[in-house]
Design an enzyme around this catalytic site. Structure first.
Site, mmCIF file in Angstrom:
data_model
loop_
_atom_site.group_PDB
_atom_site.id
_atom_site.type_symbol
_atom_site.label_atom_id
_atom_site.label_comp_id
_atom_site.label_asym_id
_atom_site.label_seq_id
_atom_site.Cartn_x
_atom_site.Cartn_y
_atom_site.Cartn_z
ATOM 1 C CE LYS A 39 -9.167 2.715 3.634
ATOM 2 N NZ LYS A 39 -8.867 3.945 2.981
ATOM 3 C CG ASP A 77 -11.635 3.728 6.659
ATOM 4 O OD1 ASP A 77 -11.110 4.648 7.459
ATOM 5 O OD2 ASP A 77 -11.379 3.659 5.592
ATOM 6 C CB SER A 86 -8.293 5.406 7.866
ATOM 7 O OG SER A 86 -8.889 5.444 6.755
ATOM 8 N NE ARG A 98 -10.354 10.704 10.032
ATOM 9 C CZ ARG A 98 -9.322 10.033 9.429
ATOM 10 N NH1 ARG A 98 -9.698 8.829 9.012
ATOM 11 N NH2 ARG A 98 -7.949 10.661 9.187
ATOM 12 C CG HIS A 109 -1.773 1.244 1.284
ATOM 13 N ND1 HIS A 109 -2.961 1.230 0.730
ATOM 14 C CD2 HIS A 109 -1.718 2.290 1.895
ATOM 15 C CE1 HIS A 109 -3.645 2.470 0.839
ATOM 16 N NE2 HIS A 109 -2.726 3.294 1.633
#
Lengths: 434, 434
Positions: free
Chosen positions: B187, B161, B183, B168, B82
Site C-alpha cells: 500500500k 492486498d 501487505s 487471511r 506509517h
C-alpha cells in the site's frame, strides 16, 4: 463455535476435541463452513498432523455424515475387504468367491473407478448381462442364500469425505496420513461390515511409494478400525510391479477365474490366500491364518470357489457359461507382442507406466464420462527377476486399434529395465498389522 | 501455470519465482484463482515462510495490482509515514504539521479505521467543517502551496492486498512476517511516496507483542522498501502502555495541539521528534537526525508548526479557531475520575484494555457502519512507573453515558496493576532500522 478458532488451534499445534471435530464436519457437510476455511485447516493439518484420537474422531464424524448401512438383516459376521489400489489388482474378483465358499458372508458395495482399469463393478460387467443395479432386498436375500452379493453404491455414504476429498485434491493436501486413513476408513465404517481386512499397497505403482509410509498408513487404519470397535487387519503388499500377469478388465476376470481353478499366477494366488486367510480369521471361520489357508486351498482344489463365482454371476443376471468358458469373455481384435531388445534379467517394471499403457488402450477412465473398452489390456510374460532372451515376448498387448497398440507397446518397453545382473524377485507381503 | 502446483511448491518448502508470484497475484485479483486455493497457499506460507526475494516480489505484485499514485506533480521529496498502530497513537496529527513546517511535502492518503479509536481522518473531523473529500487537483495544489494535505482514500490502491487481507483475516493466516510486511509495504509503494518512515509498535497494545517480532518486521519492511528503490527507515517504539495521555478522537487532537505548542506529554513529544527527524533526513532537509531534531524543536518553539496545522485545517474547510482554542473541540458531558484503590507504583497498564475502554465509550468502530462519538475517551494521569496515592485519580473518563462510563471505569481500574516495588518507566524507542 467458530471455524476460525479451530483453524488457529490446529495451526498452533493443539489437538481438537471430539465436539469440535463433530461440529466442523457436520457444518462443513451442510455447507455452512466455506471451502476457503476448510482448505486452510487442511493445510494446517498437513503441517501439524492429528493425534490418534483426533484421527478416530474425524473418521467417525465423516462416517456418520450420511447414511450408515445396516447389514443386520444378514446373518453371521460380515467381513469387508479394501485395497488402496494398484495395477492389475483384481483381488476382489477371486477372493470374494473363495471366502464365500468358506462360509464368510460377502455383502459389498462397490464403485466404478477412475484410473488405468475400471473398478470391480466394471470388471464384473465383462460377464454378459451382469448387473449390480439390484434392490436392497435382493442384495440381502442373495447374501443370505448364496453368501455373496455386490451392489453398486446407491447410498449416500460418508458425504463429508466426498466433499473433503474433492477439496484436498485441488489444494495439495491429499498426502497426509491421518487424512488418507480417515477418508478410507470413514467409507468402510459407513458400509456396515463387522470386520475389515485392508490391503495396503506399496511401491512404484501404489499411492504409498515407500514401505515406511505404507506401514504407517496400515497402522493408522488398523488403529481407527479397532478404535471404532471393528476387528481390523492390514496386509502391506508389494506394488513395485503389476499384481499377477493380467492388466485390463476382461483379462483380469480371466486371470481371476484361472486362479479359482488353481492355475493363477503365483504372486496373485499368494496374495489371495494371505488376505483371504485373515478374512476367515476375522470372520471366525478359522482360529489361525494357517488353518484358514488350508480351507482356502481346499475350496480351490474341490472346485467350490469356482462354483461360487458361477452362482454369484448367475444370481446377478450374468452368463455363468463365461465362468466355465472364459474364452467367451470380451476379447480384443489385435494381439501384439512386446519383444525383449536384449538378453538379460528383468530388473524392474515401472508399474505406473503399465497402468498408463492400459489407459492408452482404452481400458481405464480419464473422466467419469469415459467409455471403457473391457477387452483391451496387457498380459505380462516376464516379471521382475525373470531372465529373458532377445526377441522373446515381455508381454502381449491386447488392443482394438493399431496405433494405440503401437503406442502402448513402445511405452511398455520403456517401462522395462533389462540388465545383466540377476535380481531378486520382490517380496510380496511386507507386513501384516493386526 | 496452475495454482495447484504453486501450493505444492510452497508446501514443500521451495521458493516461488517472480513470474509465478506475478501470475498468482494477478489471477487472484481477477477472481480466476478461488479463495480455497489461496487460503491453502497462505497456510503453507505460514509454515514455510517466504525468502526475502519472494517477499519483495509479492509486495511489488500487490502494489501493482491496482492504481499506482503519481505524485510527480508535487515538487520535492515526498516522505510518507506509517504506524502499525496502537492505543493513543495520534502521531500523524502532530508530526505532519511539524515536518511540513520544516519544508517536507506531506501528501497523504488516509483511511478511517476499525478499532478503539477512529483513524487519522476521523480524528481530523473533530474540527468543524473539516473534510478530506477533496479533488486530486486541490490535493496537489494544496501540497504545493502550503506543504500539507490529507485526502480520503479514493483510489483503488493495492486491491490484491485488500482481497488477500480479508481472506487471511478469516483463515488464521494474518500473523506471518512476510505477509504482514508485504501487505503494509504494497500500500505504501502504491501511494507514491519517494521515502517512507515506519513506526513499528511493540508491546501489549500492539500487533507485535514482542520486541523480537517487531524488530524482525521492521527489518523486513526496510528491506522491501529499499529493495523497491524507496529510502526506508523504521523506528521500533513502545506500546506497552498508551502513547501520551489522551485516548479518544477529539481528546487526541487536543493533545496533538498541546504538543505543537511544546506542552505535550514527554513520551509523545519524544516519539514525534524521533520519527520527524528521520523524515527530515529521508527528505534531505537535514544531514543528521540531530540536526533535524533541532529544526523540529525550532518550529515548535517559534509557533510555525502550530501555524501549519491552522493553515492545513483551514485549507480543508475546518475551523482554524479550534486550533487556537482547542476547548471548542467536541467535548463529552460526563467526566469521571478513576481513583487509585491503594498507594503504590503503577506497575503496568494493560494497553489493549485501555483501547477497549475507549471502544465501550463509543470512541471506536466495531463495524464499518458504526457511528463514532468523537468527544469521548480517557485522559491518563499516571503512567507506568509513576507513584500514586490511594484516592488520587489514575485517569479521567470522558463519556456521554453514565452506564458506559461506569463500565469503562471498572475496566480501566482492572487494567492497572499497582504494587509496592518501584518500577522503571518503559523505554520508548527500542531501535531504529535504517
Amino acid at each position: 463455535m467458530r471455524m476460525y478458532d479451530l483453524i488457529m488451534k490446529k495451526r498452533n499445534g493443539k489437538p481438537l476435541e471430539k465436539e469440535e471435530i463433530d461440529w466442523m464436519i457436520s457444518e462443513y457437510t451442510a455447507g455452512r463452513i466455506p471451502d476457503y476455511q476448510m482448505s486452510a485447516f487442511l493445510m494446517a493439518v498437513y503441517f501439524q498432523g492429528m493425534s490418534e484420537e483426533e484421527t478416530l474422531n474425524l473418521t467417525m464424524a465423516m462416517a456418520h455424515s450420511g447414511e450408515m448401512l445396516d447389514l443386520s438383516g444378514i446373518r453371521g459376521i460380515k467381513v469387508d475387504k479394501h485395497s488402496t489400489g494398484g495395477v492389475g489388482d483384481k483381488t476382489s474378483l477371486a477372493l470374494t468367491p473363495m471366502v464365500a465358499a468358506c462360509g464368510i458372508r460377502v455383502a459389498k458395495m462397490s464403485g466404478r473407478g477412475l484410473g488405468h482399469t475400471g473398478g470391480t463393478i466394471d470388471k464384473l460387467e465383462s460377464f454378459s448381462g451382469f448387473s449390480t443395479e439390484i434392490s436392497a432386498e435382493q442384495f440381502e436375500e442373495q447374501v443370505n442364500r448364496i453368501g455373496i452379493s455386490i451392489m453398486g453404491q446407491t447410498a449416500d455414504l460418508a458425504p463429508a469425505d466426498k466433499k473433503l476429498y474433492a477439496l484436498r485434491d485441488v489444494t495439495a493436501t491429499v498426502d497426509q496420513m491421518s487424512l488418507i486413513a480417515s477418508s478410507i476408513m470413514s467409507k468402510k465404517l459407513a458400509a456396515g461390515a463387522d470386520a475389515i481386512v485392508l490391503d495396503v499397497k506399496t511401491g512404484s505403482g501404489a499411492f504409498m511409494k515407500t514401505r515406511e509410509d505404507a506401514l504407517a498408513l496400515a497402522e493408522e487404519m488398523v488403529r481407527i478400525g479397532n478404535g471404532a470397535g471393528k476387528h481390523t487387519i492390514a496386509v502391506v503388499s508389494d506394488m513395485n510391479q503389476p499384481l499377477g500377469n493380467a492388466v485390463g478388465n476382461a483379462l483380469e476376470v480371466q486371470e481371476a477365474i484361472a486362479t479359482l481353478r488353481g492355475e493363477g499366477p503365483e504372486d496373485f494366488t499368494e496374495l489371495c490366500l494371505t488376505i483371504g486367510s485373515y478374512m476367515l480369521v476375522a470372520g471366525k471361520k478359522a482360529d489361525t491364518p494357517e488353518e484358514a489357508r488350508a480351507m482356502l486351498r481346499r475350496v480351490i482344489a474341490d472346485g467350490s470357489a469356482l462354483k461360487k463365482l458361477e452362482q454369484f454371476v448367475e444370481a446377478q443376471g450374468g452368463d455363468p457359461g463365461q465362468v466355465r468358458h472364459p474364452e467367451l469373455l470380451p476379447a480384443a481384435a489385435i494381439r501384439e507382442p512386446v519383444l525383449a531388445p536384449m538378453d538379460g534379467y528383468l530388473q524392474s517394471i515401472q508399474c505406473e507406466e503399465v497402468g498408463n499403457c492400459s489407459m492408452i488402450l482404452g481400458g481405464g477412465r480419464e473422466t467419469k464420462e469415459s467409455e471403457l473398452d473391457l477387452s483391451v489390456g496387457l498380459i505380462l510374460h516376464k516379471k521382475t527377476g525373470d531372465f529373458v532372451k532377445k526377441g522373446e515376448p515381455l508381454a502381449t498387448i491386447h488392443a482394438n486399434d493399431r496405433e494405440k497398440a503401437a503406442q502402448a507397446s513402445k511405452r511398455y518397453l520403456a517401462a522395462c529395465r533389462i540388465g545383466e545382473e540377476p535380481v531378486q524377485r520382490p517380496e510380496l507381503i511386507h507386513a501384516v498389522i493386526r
